[in-house]
Design a protein around this motif. Structure first.
Motif, PDB file in Angstrom:
ATOM      1  N   LYS A 395       0.844  -1.197   0.000  1.00 37.11           N
ATOM      2  CA  LYS A 395       0.000   0.000   0.000  1.00 37.11           C
ATOM      3  C   LYS A 395       0.878   1.245   0.000  1.00 37.11           C
ATOM      4  O   LYS A 395       1.789   1.367   0.826  1.00 37.11           O
ATOM      5  CB  LYS A 395      -0.918   0.028   1.233  1.00 37.11           C
ATOM      6  N   VAL A 396       0.583   2.166  -0.935  1.00 39.15           N
ATOM      7  CA  VAL A 396       1.351   3.404  -1.051  1.00 39.15           C
ATOM      8  C   VAL A 396       0.377   4.572  -1.136  1.00 39.15           C
ATOM      9  O   VAL A 396      -0.555   4.541  -1.953  1.00 39.15           O
ATOM     10  CB  VAL A 396       2.248   3.391  -2.310  1.00 39.15           C
ATOM     11  N   PRO A 397       0.548   5.617  -0.319  1.00 40.52           N
ATOM     12  CA  PRO A 397      -0.323   6.798  -0.440  1.00 40.52           C
ATOM     13  C   PRO A 397      -0.080   7.522  -1.759  1.00 40.52           C
ATOM     14  O   PRO A 397       0.997   7.413  -2.350  1.00 40.52           O
ATOM     15  CB  PRO A 397       0.072   7.657   0.770  1.00 40.52           C
ATOM     16  N   LYS A 398      -1.080   8.285  -2.207  1.00 39.44           N
ATOM     17  CA  LYS A 398      -0.977   8.972  -3.492  1.00 39.44           C
ATOM     18  C   LYS A 398       0.124  10.035  -3.499  1.00 39.44           C
ATOM     19  O   LYS A 398       0.670  10.345  -4.552  1.00 39.44           O
ATOM     20  CB  LYS A 398      -2.311   9.634  -3.844  1.00 39.44           C
ATOM     21  N   ALA A 399       0.424  10.629  -2.353  1.00 41.57           N
ATOM     22  CA  ALA A 399       1.484  11.635  -2.280  1.00 41.57           C
ATOM     23  C   ALA A 399       2.535  11.152  -1.290  1.00 41.57           C
ATOM     24  O   ALA A 399       2.679  11.683  -0.193  1.00 41.57           O
ATOM     25  CB  ALA A 399       0.929  12.992  -1.860  1.00 41.57           C
ATOM     26  N   PRO A 400       3.310  10.134  -1.679  1.00 47.88           N
ATOM     27  CA  PRO A 400       4.265   9.561  -0.726  1.00 47.88           C
ATOM     28  C   PRO A 400       5.511  10.408  -0.580  1.00 47.88           C
ATOM     29  O   PRO A 400       5.849  11.215  -1.439  1.00 47.88           O
ATOM     30  CB  PRO A 400       4.606   8.214  -1.370  1.00 47.88           C
ATOM     31  N   LYS A 401       6.190  10.183   0.543  1.00 41.24           N
ATOM     32  CA  LYS A 401       7.493  10.793   0.763  1.00 41.24           C
ATOM     33  C   LYS A 401       8.544   9.759   0.402  1.00 41.24           C
ATOM     34  O   LYS A 401       8.636   8.715   1.025  1.00 41.24           O
ATOM     35  CB  LYS A 401       7.645  11.224   2.226  1.00 41.24           C
ATOM     36  N   VAL A 402       9.332  10.071  -0.637  1.00 38.82           N
ATOM     37  CA  VAL A 402      10.258   9.077  -1.172  1.00 38.82           C
ATOM     38  C   VAL A 402      11.641   9.313  -0.594  1.00 38.82           C
ATOM     39  O   VAL A 402      12.171  10.416  -0.602  1.00 38.82           O
ATOM     40  CB  VAL A 402      10.324   9.163  -2.714  1.00 38.82           C
ATOM     41  N   SER A 403      12.217   8.268  -0.056  1.00 48.93           N
ATOM     42  CA  SER A 403      13.604   8.280   0.397  1.00 48.93           C
ATOM     43  C   SER A 403      14.342   7.226  -0.383  1.00 48.93           C
ATOM     44  O   SER A 403      14.063   6.043  -0.278  1.00 48.93           O
ATOM     45  CB  SER A 403      13.681   8.005   1.898  1.00 48.93           C
ATOM     46  N   ARG A 404      15.269   7.645  -1.216  1.00 48.03           N
ATOM     47  CA  ARG A 404      15.959   6.703  -2.084  1.00 48.03           C
ATOM     48  C   ARG A 404      16.926   5.871  -1.265  1.00 48.03           C
ATOM     49  O   ARG A 404      17.811   6.378  -0.616  1.00 48.03           O
ATOM     50  CB  ARG A 404      16.724   7.435  -3.189  1.00 48.03           C
ATOM     51  N   GLY A 405      16.784   4.606  -1.353  1.00 51.40           N
ATOM     52  CA  GLY A 405      17.671   3.718  -0.635  1.00 51.40           C
ATOM     53  C   GLY A 405      17.974   2.490  -1.432  1.00 51.40           C
ATOM     54  O   GLY A 405      17.312   2.171  -2.393  1.00 51.40           O
ATOM     55  N   LYS A 406      19.002   1.805  -1.095  1.00 50.66           N
ATOM     56  CA  LYS A 406      19.404   0.580  -1.771  1.00 50.66           C
ATOM     57  C   LYS A 406      19.003  -0.612  -0.921  1.00 50.66           C
ATOM     58  O   LYS A 406      19.076  -0.583   0.301  1.00 50.66           O
ATOM     59  CB  LYS A 406      20.926   0.558  -1.998  1.00 50.66           C
ATOM     60  N   ALA A 407      18.524  -1.640  -1.568  1.00 51.31           N
ATOM     61  CA  ALA A 407      18.057  -2.818  -0.849  1.00 51.31           C
ATOM     62  C   ALA A 407      18.516  -4.061  -1.545  1.00 51.31           C
ATOM     63  O   ALA A 407      18.834  -4.064  -2.719  1.00 51.31           O
ATOM     64  CB  ALA A 407      16.547  -2.774  -0.746  1.00 51.31           C
ATOM     65  N   GLY A 408      18.513  -5.160  -0.793  1.00 52.97           N
ATOM     66  CA  GLY A 408      18.871  -6.448  -1.360  1.00 52.97           C
ATOM     67  C   GLY A 408      17.694  -7.090  -2.035  1.00 52.97           C
ATOM     68  O   GLY A 408      16.674  -6.479  -2.271  1.00 52.97           O
ATOM     69  N   SER A 409      17.806  -8.364  -2.399  1.00 60.29           N
ATOM     70  CA  SER A 409      16.749  -9.000  -3.141  1.00 60.29           C
ATOM     71  C   SER A 409      16.468 -10.423  -2.704  1.00 60.29           C
ATOM     72  O   SER A 409      15.698 -11.114  -3.321  1.00 60.29           O
ATOM     73  CB  SER A 409      17.114  -9.015  -4.637  1.00 60.29           C
TER      74      SER A 409
END
Length: 411
Positions: A395-409
């Protein structure tokens, strides 16, 4: 990529410019004839006829300037208004009795043409600007203005503003029409491409799948791959995710429709992104994709992060649910949020397995999925029952606050 541009002008505004051209010529002739037949009233006729001679030349020489909004520049509008104001203020010099009687000024009703040019070019605000100067000039010229003077001044002021407002409404209607024509053209092109692809590429891929499965061996693998591509292509065609190639605009030049061929990539920063365009490529023979019929718009960065979380969930399905597992992607566009559900029919996740994987340092779900959704201000819920598959709800709100981060998989 080279841009090829074709401009198609709408026709609603052009009749106004043609009418203005005719109005200027006719009112100029009217002002000249009015002075000729009333020449005996002028105390200084040379002033009147010198101005009217200049008005005659000016009107004919500037006809190309009032043929369209593009040729009618701000500099010309200013000069044209000065010509009208000069004629009004010269009237008492040519006719000493003009301040006593409410007679016509030297340019007479030609002055309204200068104001109308402002109205057609810039709308009601420009019309109000020009008509205010004309009103002040008329009041100064009269010296002691009468009720009729104020009546005429107010009439010109209101009429020019009304015409300017009508022009703005007409331009808005042109933009709406241009957008409707754009949608119609895009729909027809999409239908044509869908027919061509169905009659050629999709049928070939379906035949390769059937023949490969029948032959077996390595051909069966080729058939499986052809089947996946057929499903992906069919999903892409049916969803109609084609980049727009036409835009409508109004750069004070009348409404136009520009056809531009340019490479566009979904998810460019600076504009909302249709989430469907990022998720559609995941569709295949083992992955079903269900979407709304309308675009699902999110900020570009948020849409990419959400698509990456879905990709991570599908990676987990391929790795942990087995080669034969089916997956389903469901996109729901709610008023305040977007919900993406990824479900599979695999063996499910044993109770406590996610906590154990996180304790072992395997942070796939924690970072690739939950971490991304947390940075967007959303949530990720994993529901799994052993033997009944796994469901991941994002679930993501229509006006989200984005924090760019790196993640594994990895799960």
């Amino acid at each position: 990529m080279a841009r090829r541009e074709r401009v198609v002008r709408m026709s609603v505004e052009q009749p106004l410019w043609r009418a203005l051209t005719g109005y200027r010529v006719l009112t100029m002739l009217y002002a000249v004839l009015l002075a000729v037949f009333g020449r005996e009233k002028f105390e200084r006729p040379w002033v009147a006829f010198a101005y009217l001679a200049f008005l005659f030349v000016w009107t004919l020489a500037t006809l190309p300037k009032v043929r369209s909004a593009a040729s009618c520049t701000k500099r010309f509008l200013g000069a044209d208004l000065v010509v009208a104001l000069t004629g009004i203020l010269l009237t008492p010099l040519a006719d000493l009795h003009s301040q006593t009687f409410d007679g016509p000024t030297l340019p007479s009703i030609w002055t309204a043409g200068a104001v109308l040019a402002f109205a057609i070019k810039g709308g009601w605000r420009w019309a109000a600007f020009a008509s205010t100067f004309v009103a002040v000039a008329n009041i100064v010229q009269r010296g002691e203005p009468s009720r009729d003077t104020y009546h005429n001044v107010l009439l010109v002021w209101v009429a020019s503003i009304a015409i300017g407002y009508v022009v703005e409404v007409a331009r808005a209607s042109e933009r709406t029409l241009a957008r409707a024509l754009e949608i119609e053209a895009a729909t027809r092109e999409r239908e044509r491409l869908a027919r061509d692809i169905h009659d050629s590429v999709l049928q070939v891929l379906a035949m390769v799948q059937r023949r490969g499965t029948a032959i077996g061996g390595e051909a069966a693998e080729l058939g499986r791959m052809a089947g996946e591509q057929e499903v992906a292509l069919r999903t892409l065609v049916s969803s109609g995710l084609l980049p727009p190639t036409r835009v409508s605009e109004d750069a004070a030049e009348g409404a136009v429709v520009r056809t531009v061929d340019v490479a566009e990539s979904p998810g460019d920063d600076g504009a909302p992104c249709d989430l469907r365009a990022l998720l559609a490529p995941h569709a295949g023979s083992r992955t079903s994709f269900a979407e709304p019929g309308a675009p699902v718009l999110l900020p570009a960065a948020a849409a990419r992060e959400l698509a990456a979380a879905v990709s991570a969930a599908l990676d987990n399905v391929r790795v942990h649910a087995g080669d034969g597992a089916q997956a389903w992607i469901l996109v729901e566009d709610e008023p305040g949020e977007v919900i993406v559900t990824v479900r599979d029919d695999g063996p499910g996740i044993p109770e406590g397995r996610l906590a154990q994987a996180e304790g072992e340092g395997r942070m796939g779900v924690a970072l690739s999925i939950r971490g991304r959704l947390r940075d967007l201000g959303g949530t990720a819920e994993v529901i799994s029952v052993p033997g009944q598959g796994t469901e991941v709800e994002l679930k993501v709100p229509k006006a989200p606050k984005v924090s760019r981060g790196k993640a594994g998989s990895a799960r």
